[in-house]
Design a protein around this motif. Sequence first.
Motif, PDB file in Angstrom:
ATOM      1  N   ASN A 503      34.515  -4.013  15.573  1.00 16.26           N
ATOM      2  CA  ASN A 503      35.362  -4.664  14.482  1.00 16.26           C
ATOM      3  C   ASN A 503      36.567  -5.451  14.942  1.00 16.26           C
ATOM      4  O   ASN A 503      37.214  -6.160  13.969  1.00 16.26           O
ATOM      5  N   TYR A 504      36.806  -5.542  16.479  1.00 17.07           N
ATOM      6  CA  TYR A 504      38.141  -6.297  16.639  1.00 17.07           C
ATOM      7  C   TYR A 504      37.821  -7.482  16.341  1.00 17.07           C
ATOM      8  O   TYR A 504      39.042  -8.240  16.163  1.00 17.07           O
ATOM      9  N   GLU A 505      36.661  -8.147  16.150  1.00 15.00           N
ATOM     10  CA  GLU A 505      36.669  -9.724  15.927  1.00 15.00           C
ATOM     11  C   GLU A 505      37.456  -9.818  14.561  1.00 15.00           C
ATOM     12  O   GLU A 505      37.593 -11.126  14.167  1.00 15.00           O
ATOM     13  N   SER A 506      37.462  -9.013  13.471  1.00 15.40           N
ATOM     14  CA  SER A 506      37.711  -9.149  12.266  1.00 15.40           C
ATOM     15  C   SER A 506      39.313  -9.006  12.267  1.00 15.40           C
ATOM     16  O   SER A 506      39.925  -9.118  11.209  1.00 15.40           O
ATOM     17  N   TYR A 507      39.794  -8.590  13.404  1.00 16.05           N
ATOM     18  CA  TYR A 507      41.558  -8.399  13.190  1.00 16.05           C
ATOM     19  C   TYR A 507      42.125  -9.807  13.511  1.00 16.05           C
ATOM     20  O   TYR A 507      41.657 -10.433  14.447  1.00 16.05           O
ATOM     21  N   ASN A 508      43.328  -9.538  13.071  1.00 12.94           N
ATOM     22  CA  ASN A 508      44.364 -10.708  13.498  1.00 12.94           C
ATOM     23  C   ASN A 508      44.956 -10.247  15.091  1.00 12.94           C
ATOM     24  O   ASN A 508      44.856  -9.099  15.221  1.00 12.94           O
ATOM     25  N   GLU A 509      45.665 -11.106  15.574  1.00 12.91           N
ATOM     26  CA  GLU A 509      46.261 -10.598  16.981  1.00 12.91           C
ATOM     27  C   GLU A 509      46.999  -9.433  17.010  1.00 12.91           C
ATOM     28  O   GLU A 509      47.081  -8.494  17.544  1.00 12.91           O
ATOM     29  N   LEU A 510      48.081  -9.494  15.731  1.00  7.85           N
ATOM     30  CA  LEU A 510      48.777  -8.141  15.779  1.00  7.85           C
ATOM     31  C   LEU A 510      47.997  -6.883  15.447  1.00  7.85           C
ATOM     32  O   LEU A 510      48.397  -5.964  16.063  1.00  7.85           O
ATOM     33  N   GLN A 511      47.004  -7.033  14.739  1.00  6.12           N
ATOM     34  CA  GLN A 511      46.086  -6.019  14.477  1.00  6.12           C
ATOM     35  C   GLN A 511      45.234  -5.505  15.954  1.00  6.12           C
ATOM     36  O   GLN A 511      45.299  -4.313  16.252  1.00  6.12           O
ATOM     37  N   VAL A 512      45.008  -6.764  16.744  1.00  5.61           N
ATOM     38  CA  VAL A 512      44.253  -6.450  17.912  1.00  5.61           C
ATOM     39  C   VAL A 512      45.197  -5.596  18.714  1.00  5.61           C
ATOM     40  O   VAL A 512      44.765  -4.712  19.402  1.00  5.61           O
ATOM     41  N   ILE A 513      46.532  -5.994  19.059  1.00  2.50           N
ATOM     42  CA  ILE A 513      47.372  -5.441  20.053  1.00  2.50           C
ATOM     43  C   ILE A 513      47.521  -4.066  19.420  1.00  2.50           C
ATOM     44  O   ILE A 513      47.329  -2.998  20.426  1.00  2.50           O
ATOM     45  N   PHE A 514      47.755  -3.593  18.191  1.00  2.00           N
ATOM     46  CA  PHE A 514      47.838  -2.236  17.881  1.00  2.00           C
ATOM     47  C   PHE A 514      46.570  -1.400  17.756  1.00  2.00           C
ATOM     48  O   PHE A 514      46.645  -0.378  18.361  1.00  2.00           O
ATOM     49  N   ALA A 515      45.572  -2.190  17.411  1.00  2.00           N
ATOM     50  CA  ALA A 515      44.321  -1.244  17.578  1.00  2.00           C
ATOM     51  C   ALA A 515      43.886  -1.066  19.098  1.00  2.00           C
ATOM     52  O   ALA A 515      43.282  -0.029  19.397  1.00  2.00           O
ATOM     53  N   ALA A 516      44.268  -1.925  19.893  1.00  2.00           N
ATOM     54  CA  ALA A 516      44.072  -1.567  21.433  1.00  2.00           C
ATOM     55  C   ALA A 516      44.808  -0.437  21.946  1.00  2.00           C
ATOM     56  O   ALA A 516      44.373   0.377  22.636  1.00  2.00           O
ATOM     57  N   ILE A 517      46.344  -0.486  21.297  1.00  2.00           N
ATOM     58  CA  ILE A 517      46.996   0.651  21.780  1.00  2.00           C
ATOM     59  C   ILE A 517      46.482   2.136  21.159  1.00  2.00           C
ATOM     60  O   ILE A 517      46.114   2.976  21.799  1.00  2.00           O
TER      61      ILE A 517
END
Lengths: 1042, 214, 175, 304
Positions: A503-517
């Motif tokens: 899924n991470y490819e469908s996220y924008n940068e902010l989402q990626v940062i928090f999804a990573a956390i």
Amino acid sequence: MVDPIYIVAVLLGISFSLGFIGKKSENIAGILSLLALGFTTLVSAQWFYNFVTADIETYHIFTTAFKPPFSINLMMGKEEALFTMMINAIGLFGGLYMFDRLKAAGKNSFIALLMLIMGLNVVVMTRDLFNLFVFLEISSIAVAGLIVLTQNTKSISAGFKFMIATGIISGLLLLGIAFIYNYAGSLNIDHILTQNLEAAKGLSIAIFFLMIAIVLEMKPFPANGWGLDVYSSAESGVSSLLSSAYATATVFVLMKLLPFAPENLQFLIAAIGIITFVFSNLMGMRQDNPNRMLGYSSISQIGLLAAVIGISSVIGEYTYFIVISILISHFLAKSGLFWIAGIVKQESIKNWSVLRSNKLLLVLFGVFIFALTGLPPFPGFFGKWELVMHLAETKNFIWIFAVLIGSFFEVVYMFRWLGYAVKNDIIIETKLKAKIHQIIPLLLFAAAAFGAGYYVSSEHPYASLINYLPLAVALGFAFIEFLPVFIKNTLAIAAMAAYFYFNYESYNELQVIFAAIFIIGGILTLIAGYAYKGKRQGFYPFALMMFAGLIGLVEATTTLEFFFAWELMTIGSYFLILRGKKSIKHALSYILFSIGGAYLILAGFGLAAIGKPDISIGILSNIELYAPWIFGLLAIGFMTKTASIGLHIWLPGAHAEAEADVSPMVSAILLKAGVFGLIMLFLAMGEQFIGNISFAYILSWVGVITALMGNMMAAFQEDAKRLLAYSSIGALGYVLFGLSLMSHLGWLTAISFSVTHFMFKALLFLAIGGVVWRLKTKDMYKMGGLIKKMPFSFISVLIGIIVLAGVPPLTGFAGKWLFFQAVVEKQWFLQGAVLFFSGIIAFLYCFRLIHSIFLGQPKDEHRNVKEAPFWILVPQYAILMVIMLFSMLPNSLLKPIGDMLMPYFPDGAITWDGQMATTALGYWNGKTVMFIVVGVFAIVFGWLVFMNRNAKKVKQFNIGYAAERPFLPETTHYAFNFFAPYKKAIGFLVAPGITNFWHRVDEGAHSVSDKFTKIYNGNAQSYLIHIVAFILVIYLISFGGF
Amino acid sequence: MSKEHTEKRIVYSPEGDPIEVNPLQDYFCEDLPEVHKASSIAILENFRNWARSRSLWVLGFGTGCGAIEMRPLMTPKFDAYRYGIQWRPTPRQADVFVVSGYLSVKTLKRVIRTYEQMQGPKYVMALGSCTINGGMYWDSYNTINRLDYYLPVDVYVAGCMPRPEALLAGFDQLKKIIREGRGEGYNKYAEEFAWYKANQKKIIKDWDMPDYNW
Amino acid sequence: MKEIIDRLQELYPIGDFKQQNKSLALITVDKDKAVDFITRLKNEEGFLHLSIITAVDWLEKNKFQLSYLINNPTTKNSFVVRVMIDRENAEMFSIHHLWEQAATYQRELKEMFGIDFPGSPGVDKPFILEGWHEIPPYRRDFDTKNYSEETYFPREGRTKNVPAEYMKQKLYPDE
Amino acid sequence: MDPLIKQILFALLTIFIVLNYGLIVQGIVRKIGARVGRRYGIPFYQPYIDIIKNYSKRTRISHGIMYYIAPVFRLTGGIGLLLFIPVIFGNNMFQNFSFSGDLLLILYFQFFGVLGMALGAAESGHPNSAIGVSRGLSQVTAYELPLTLGVLSLAVQYNTLNVSEIVAAQQGGILNWSFFTNPLASIALLLAFLAAMGRSPFDVVLAPQEIPIGPPTEFHSGFLGVLQLNRAIFPIAKLILFMNLLFGGATNWGELIIKTFFIYMWSVFVGVAFPRFRVDQSVRWYLGVPLIIGVAAVVVSKFF
């Protein structure tokens, strides 16, 4: 399709034929009745199925050759099908549940059951007023018969009160019907409605009597003492029938008859309903007896439904959806809870710890509590959401407040009950055994609650967007609870990793940062779970539910999805926290603050959606009305999760008492949900003003004071995990401040600090968790000198505190540096100075943490302790490596975040030249700092080693001790009340003012509740007076007496 | 102090397993002192001895009445600072132990402990006749007669009590000894450790510390 | 002073009254009556202050003499109450219930003379000496010089001089 | 020559000069103290002898790894601090490594050595060490507040956090010094400076008579030698920082020595005149008058 008349026919027939069966053959009687009920359930289910799928026409039954209004007619529409299905189902399963009880009471009790269900079926289906009255009478007599199944003074007196009260109600109803017949010349509902009711003078009195009777049937506050006595003294099965079947039918009658009532009477009914809802829940908080508590809850829920129906003209077409979703939740949950109460048979909710002896019942109990309190994924959640949305849309703010405060009261006592069941210390030896015929209805109802939730959400235009996959995976883990930890942990990690990967490819940068956390952080903390042995039941479903919620937050595109995910995360984390030791109080305060915050968010979303075509998150960015209010509500809601000052009291206990790997989950990861919410809010709404003062300015002070108080309180803790918990409060104050700066640097500070905070707090909590794991105590002064026993944990804590304190050359300094640049740029110096001060206070507790645990004198008891479990160390060292990477190459962390912020804050960005960061004010090169420090360190170290190469290793008491010798490590280790002089100087700042404030709120609510409860003195005469007075007051109000 | 702290005892680990604690063995390093040879490079050792002699850090431990004679050394009248003499509060950082007067058995025990905690090279300066031959307490049941049977004394300053001038003269003598490379008292202590220990143990009956206090 | 004794003479067998000076008198009381007597002095005659408890070793009489010096702070008079006890298995009743500090004196007496005071707090704990295994050192049958010579390595060649003559010889050898 | 190697050589030169200056100034300060007390006093080179003596000690003991490397932390903190400060204004080489960070790096790097030392002292297991650390950290929190406010005020005044630029802005006459252009911030900073130097009345951390010199109580021999080196370098680094912030920096070594010497004298004179504060007293004192002056400094520089 089977004609619905057969429902009546079969029930009547069987109950008559039971009379012919011999006295000894109760078994046959019972089975026959159940078969009959099964048949009727199937019939109505079949109708309902066809209504839903095939959209067939409403079916009318005419009992004689004449057409109405000259004959009695019944009607089977979609609503009728649903309601009769519910009534028949509760009849069937309630009968099954009470089977042996009814059998023991004789076959007449089966007749009473059948008559009740039959009566209620007709009440739902009939279109004739007098018919309605007759069958309502039949049902209430049958109920009275069932109440006195239990032959004791309490239940007999309750039955007597019930008869008296229903007698009055019937009298009023009959009076009303008679008057209506007089004025309208008809008893057929449809026929009467076609006439011009307004025109008929005196008809209003008739309708008043009719409606007041129905309202009284719903047991409005305060004329409901009789109903409460019935709930608390009757058999649990009977209570469930009363609460689910009888009340359901009453609700339907109200819906059916509502068109009779003029607008003002409708609102009056709604007002009665909402008052009942709020006050019953308020009084429910005071209850200790589970049945009586459920009684209050039943009355309140029906009150809420009455309120919704009463204001249906305002809500419009969605009334039906709201009523059905709330009613189904109530119906399933309340019957389930009553049944469980019947199995548990404990007079006080404090003794419900006995439920732990039967895991299945405990799980079902939890499901029903959640369904009842309107948490996802149960239908009540969607009902409440829609209700608030529509109330907001029509600007009925007081109603929103009443609905939410009432719901909150309900949450208070329901979760206290749940907490007692899961965690209370009272140990009762008996092992609960439920018979199979009692379990089957419970299981079916629990499954139905999920099914209904799915059905309701599929009916809803936006709920269908919700991604149920993570939740389904989490619930799936409930079915593999029998597997050992190792397999479950691997599966959980794999599931999360796979989800992130796809899924991470469908996220924008902010989402990626928090999804990573959220996800990578989650995986790291889950790795520590390998250290556990056995099955670790009840951990994985909830842990994954929490992560499902967190993922949902990141992915949410509509406010509904966001709110759904928020609640899901709250539930999961609640159970994780409840798993800890001595957690019962802390878990309760956690869920209360979380749900309180969630309701604020709900209200905020409701206000935001006013006048908007849809409910996507984007609506927040173009709000015309009430913008400061929305901002305030949402910000406070999110700040309950970030534990800002004033809303923080749930945090220390909750985080400190949790297990070794749960503490980092809730402290390092979960708190970031609030940060994410705030970021979303700030991005969407920008700066908001109250008068001339910017919200951001207020929040900056809130953040500053949070940071100061959090850090200061951390310095005075004796409990290591509590210390870290307070430190989290302080750190989140930093983040809040950073966000409130509303500048590029401020946000860069906040977001990068969120990431750093995740790393060092997870590191510290895991390391301390490992220590606590081995030492079995959390008090720091009982530890000491563990560096030799736990060197790896020591290194983790050392690096952790250096990062926390922000001392160069490690990555923590980046946060301090950025923050200072941002403060000077924004010119908020006073806040900046206080925040810097609180950062220095962090040194105090950092040192205390590492000194009291790892340095100083080792204790005798800990001579043989081993290093923390391997699997707890693994994630620590993974994090350590990342910290070192970010320390060496700060732009690998800061640059992507800066780039991400460019669209929002194009001004004031950092210029990067390699690892050299430059702002308008200053510059910093993390890499050279690292090289210089390491270089100097190496040279000096070499020099010292050369000088001191033959140093003699000595033991712990070889110290110059004023010519004496120490005698015990305990008296030589200076660790207790470590900052005594500091406390003497400024300890007054940390007096527990806020905790005391919330205690006072709690006491106040309970004592108010106590006052109101006193009106129910158990005396039939006073109940009678209540009813009469109630009627009088309502009469006066509706006819302008006041 | 009370004896139970030096006896063996049982404590329980967090898991509840018993652990036997033997205070003397477990809390204290049991190794014996070693002889440290002076550097064979003469010029280096001379330089070091010069520095040692010019920087005498005295342990602030007054054992007897002579302690009162040490205080005036720091006043403007005598000003021992100018010779590089200063007081240190902890034995770890001190070079010279001034035993100022009579020593009861009880005090001797503390003196030995403190002396052993100092870092070598370290020097002992004994004040007054009490440390030489018992002085006026020569026949007391509880006061030692000769300090050099228990500790290696580098310099004696006679008198009862010696005045500060005598003390300064003593320091001067000590400097000379150090400069000449004869200030190896602590090596002597290590070499003849058994003899010293036997003497000490003869009078300190309840020996409740390790043989050498590191 | 005398009046008090005259008054109490009937109640207690008091022997050997001796007025040492205007404000100090010595009296001897039997061991059994001593505590009773001291209590009376404290409670009724205003002798509120215990100055010291000490002992004398009458080796020849095979007795210990305990002396309690008690003082009346208003009249500023003092009594020395003397009690003779047997030297073998020396034992005396404790008076720590009258004055708490008596326990400390009694502890010292136990250590130095071997006089036991049953019931006195901490009386068996060492007071000044650490690890003393000889007979109590203040008893006259303990030969302290001998003990010192045997134990403390006396320095050979130590001589004794009369200070006045020695100095005269040293300073003015011609005279 | 490779510029990096040249830079390193100049850094070593800086360290060498500052070390000697630090040791001598220590001796001189003690000599002055003696003369004030009408004593002859130590020879000015006594600190050298003490250090050599400590390195000449033949035995040493170790309480553990943190204890062992604590002096390394401490000295690294001192040297690092010195290297991050631009020492001589206008001389590229004596800017040392100040290109790697601004004033904030310097302010935070101070704590590197302090914390490392605190850890080592704690591992010695001596309660007096822990008590000393507790006192020290408490006091640090208190004086950092006026210090921060003063620094913020200067940052506003010069609109930069770059120390070299702050010095550059003060060139061109005595009246351009921050001491005269921003007197409130200067007072706040100089008051904070007193505790930063750890002299009386803020020397309760060491308190020789009470908790035998506190944190370093177990350090001796070579360990103490390293600490003594730091004690020579660290105060001078701080002096140079304050000189740069308030007194226009220095364009050559002579100017540096004169200026830092007089700044040092400020804390010496206060120390001679005032007795020691307890920790709670000093904390409360710093949260009183100096804090108010600091706030005033910030407010004034923000609005005027």
